[in-house]
Design an enzyme around this catalytic site. Structure first.
Site, PDB file in Angstrom:
ATOM      1  N   HIS A 124       6.659 -11.422   4.535  1.00 59.67           N
ATOM      2  CA  HIS A 124       5.689 -11.180   5.607  1.00 59.67           C
ATOM      3  C   HIS A 124       5.467 -12.515   6.321  1.00 59.67           C
ATOM      4  O   HIS A 124       5.565 -13.580   5.698  1.00 59.67           O
ATOM      5  CB  HIS A 124       4.389 -10.695   4.951  1.00 59.67           C
ATOM      6  N   ASP A 201       3.398 -13.342  -3.593  1.00 59.51           N
ATOM      7  CA  ASP A 201       2.591 -12.587  -2.647  1.00 59.51           C
ATOM      8  C   ASP A 201       2.478 -11.172  -3.228  1.00 59.51           C
ATOM      9  O   ASP A 201       3.434 -10.397  -3.205  1.00 59.51           O
ATOM     10  CB  ASP A 201       3.285 -12.591  -1.286  1.00 59.51           C
ATOM     11  N   GLN A 204       1.476  -6.192  -1.732  1.00 52.76           N
ATOM     12  CA  GLN A 204       1.974  -4.808  -1.833  1.00 52.76           C
ATOM     13  C   GLN A 204       2.308  -4.422  -3.270  1.00 52.76           C
ATOM     14  O   GLN A 204       3.003  -3.419  -3.492  1.00 52.76           O
ATOM     15  CB  GLN A 204       3.212  -4.621  -0.938  1.00 52.76           C
ATOM     16  N   LYS A 227      -6.167  -3.758   0.711  1.00 50.20           N
ATOM     17  CA  LYS A 227      -5.006  -2.931   0.365  1.00 50.20           C
ATOM     18  C   LYS A 227      -5.147  -2.361  -1.036  1.00 50.20           C
ATOM     19  O   LYS A 227      -4.267  -1.689  -1.552  1.00 50.20           O
ATOM     20  CB  LYS A 227      -3.729  -3.764   0.475  1.00 50.20           C
ATOM     21  N   CYS A 365       5.158  -7.340  10.839  1.00 51.30           N
ATOM     22  CA  CYS A 365       4.988  -8.778  10.542  1.00 51.30           C
ATOM     23  C   CYS A 365       6.122  -9.327   9.694  1.00 51.30           C
ATOM     24  O   CYS A 365       5.910 -10.216   8.850  1.00 51.30           O
ATOM     25  CB  CYS A 365       3.645  -9.064   9.860  1.00 51.30           C
TER      26      CYS A 365
HETATM   27  N1  PMP Z   1       1.974 -10.096   2.538  1.00 49.78           N
HETATM   28  C1  PMP Z   1       2.364  -8.815   2.545  1.00 49.78           C
HETATM   29  C2  PMP Z   1       3.572  -8.414   1.749  1.00 49.78           C
HETATM   30  C3  PMP Z   1       1.625  -7.888   3.279  1.00 49.78           C
HETATM   31  O1  PMP Z   1       2.009  -6.607   3.290  1.00 49.78           O
HETATM   32  C4  PMP Z   1       0.489  -8.315   3.998  1.00 49.78           C
HETATM   33  C5  PMP Z   1      -0.326  -7.338   4.827  1.00 49.78           C
HETATM   34  N2  PMP Z   1       0.445  -6.522   5.678  1.00 49.78           N
HETATM   35  C6  PMP Z   1       0.133  -9.656   3.950  1.00 49.78           C
HETATM   36  C7  PMP Z   1       0.905 -10.510   3.203  1.00 49.78           C
HETATM   37  C8  PMP Z   1      -1.048 -10.189   4.689  1.00 49.78           C
HETATM   38  O2  PMP Z   1      -2.217  -9.645   4.181  1.00 49.78           O
HETATM   39  P1  PMP Z   1      -3.608  -9.878   4.951  1.00 49.78           P
HETATM   40  O3  PMP Z   1      -3.349  -9.533   6.390  1.00 49.78           O
HETATM   41  O4  PMP Z   1      -4.534  -8.920   4.281  1.00 49.78           O
HETATM   42  O5  PMP Z   1      -3.992 -11.297   4.767  1.00 49.78           O
END
Ligand code: PMP
Length: 407
Positions: A124, A201, A204, A227, A365
């Site tokens: 991401h 990270d 997910q 999430k 993203c």
């Molecule tokens: N890493 C991953 C794998 C994600 O899916 C996301 C959220 N789409 C993020 C980081 C970022 O999370 P946040 O926007 O809640 O900070």
């Protein structure tokens, strides 16, 4: 595979009862954010109506209740991820904030000119850009673990990049775009064999599977509350004490200090050293309630149901003429990305929306992985504990209808 009663659990989520354009809402965007159960909403309400007050500072009654609830939430989360110590759980704004924290303090303390940071090709943006910033500032290099056509990391290439210039490996546990579950145990084991720490990270992963930080022996784990059925604005950075003690604070301010004089400031102990300023108190308490809710169902049960949904969806969607799945890793969780013929994902998403179906379209993203597959984006359906096979049947019918209209 159903170890719990989905129909009954859906009653816990008032938002799911609504109609969109006269159609029952089918929410297939839990990878972006999950819906919140009543117990979380009630916990926020109770906090603001009953004991709203600042933590760690007041001698008064309400402040003590708020502080106890805030710290109890930390303990709940520490148990959920099996942290060795409660003070290894730092409250942040979310995954992005947690990764920026580590990148920032590593950049200031550890990373020097000529050093290397490793990330993967399926990160991401929030696990790419903070490291790019650090590498640019420190004149260090970013190395990227390559991915194959199935959306799996090339582990031999990874192993070959682990030389003594590498100061940290930062990698996602589960891809938000492809659903790939990375072999994180191997990623950590290989890095540790060279004395290199690993940040995962977990954005997910944390809502789909048991994540045991001690069993993984991971050095840092980042995730978001929203999430994991909790509120927005709250997240977690887990870090091993050895690392958190060694690293400098991220931000300066109230709560993160022991004493302040103009000559010298003594930093507070963990976890407060990394929690400058008034935290998201209600968010943290709400996240504790969300984690308890998930534990009540059992995250393994949730994961098993979602795996069933994913397999059901893959099979059902395969009947659509011209469908192409983006990412076909043998080990997947949470999300399915697809395209139909050469229909633009946005057009498909818009027509699904008109049928009450919430999916995500675009690059999610993760632009580099879109470039790798030479596509502008995907349609992503992602699952939460409340989704049903009937909803997937509706998705399939709706995609077929939309594809006919657009084709
Ligand atoms: N890493 C991953 C794998 C994600 O899916 C996301 C959220 N789409 C993020 C980081 C970022 O999370 P946040 O926007 O809640 O900070």
């Amino acid at each position: 595979p159903l170890a719990y009663d989905v129909a009954r659990l859906r009653q816990d989520f008032p938002i799911l009862r609504q109609q969109v354009y006269g159609k029952p809402l089918i929410y297939l965007d839990s990878a972006a954010t999950t819906q919140k159960p009543n117990i979380v909403l009630q916990t926020l309400q109770d906090y603001y109506t009953g004991y709203n007050s600042n933590v760690h500072r007041g001698v008064h009654h309400l402040s003590q209740i708020a502080t106890e609830a805030y710290e109890e939430s930390r303990r709940i989360i520490a148990r959920y991820i099996n942290a060795a110590h409660n003070h290894e759980v730092i409250f942040t704004k979310g995954t992005t904030d947690s990764i920026n924290l580590v990148a920032n303090v590593f950049g200031r303390k550890i990373i020097r000119k000529g050093d290397t940071v490793i990330i993967s090709a399926i990160e991401h943006h929030s696990n790419i850009v903070p490291w790019q910033i650090v590498c640019e500032e420190r004149e260090a290099t970013l190395r990227i673990i390559p991915v194959n056509e199935r959306g799996e990391l090339e582990m031999e290439a990874y192993e070959a990049m682990l030389d003594d210039t590498v100061k940290i490996v930062a990698c996602t546990y589960v891809s938000n775009t492809l659903g790939t579950v990375n072999p994180v145990q191997d990623i950590i084991r290989l890095a540790h064999a060279k004395g290199i720490p690993v940040l995962l990270d977990g954005a997910q992963a944390i809502q789909h599977r048991q994540v045991d930080v001690q069993a993984l022996d991971v050095d840092f784990l980042a995730f978001s509350g929203h999430k994991l059925y909790g509120p927005t604005g709250i997240g977690v950075l887990y870090g091993k004490s050895e690392w958190l003690n060694k690293l400098p604070p991220y931000q300066g301010g109230g709560d993160m200090i022991k004493t302040v004089t103009f000559a010298k400031t003594i930093y507070n102990e963990l976890p407060y050293k990394f929690e400058a300023g008034t935290p998201d108190i209600s968010g943290a308490i709400g996240l504790g309630a969300a984690v308890k809710y998930v534990q009540g169902i059992g995250v393994a049960n949730i994961g098993a149901w979602e795996t069933h949904l994913l397999q059901y969806a893959l099979e059902a969607l395969s009947s659509i003429d011209g469908i192409r799945f983006i990412g076909q890793a043998s080990h997947r969780a949470g999300a399915i990305s697809f395209l139909v013929k050469d229909i633009h994902p946005y057009d498909l998403g818009e027509l699904l929306d008109k049928q009450g179906i919430a999916v995500r379209t675009g690059h999610h993203c993760t632009e580099p992985i879109m470039d790798f597959f030479k596509i502008p984006g995907t349609v992503r359906a992602s699952f939460g504990l409340y989704n049903t096979t009937e909803e997937i049947d509706h998705l399939v019918t709706a995609v077929k209808k939309a594809a006919t209209m657009l084709g």
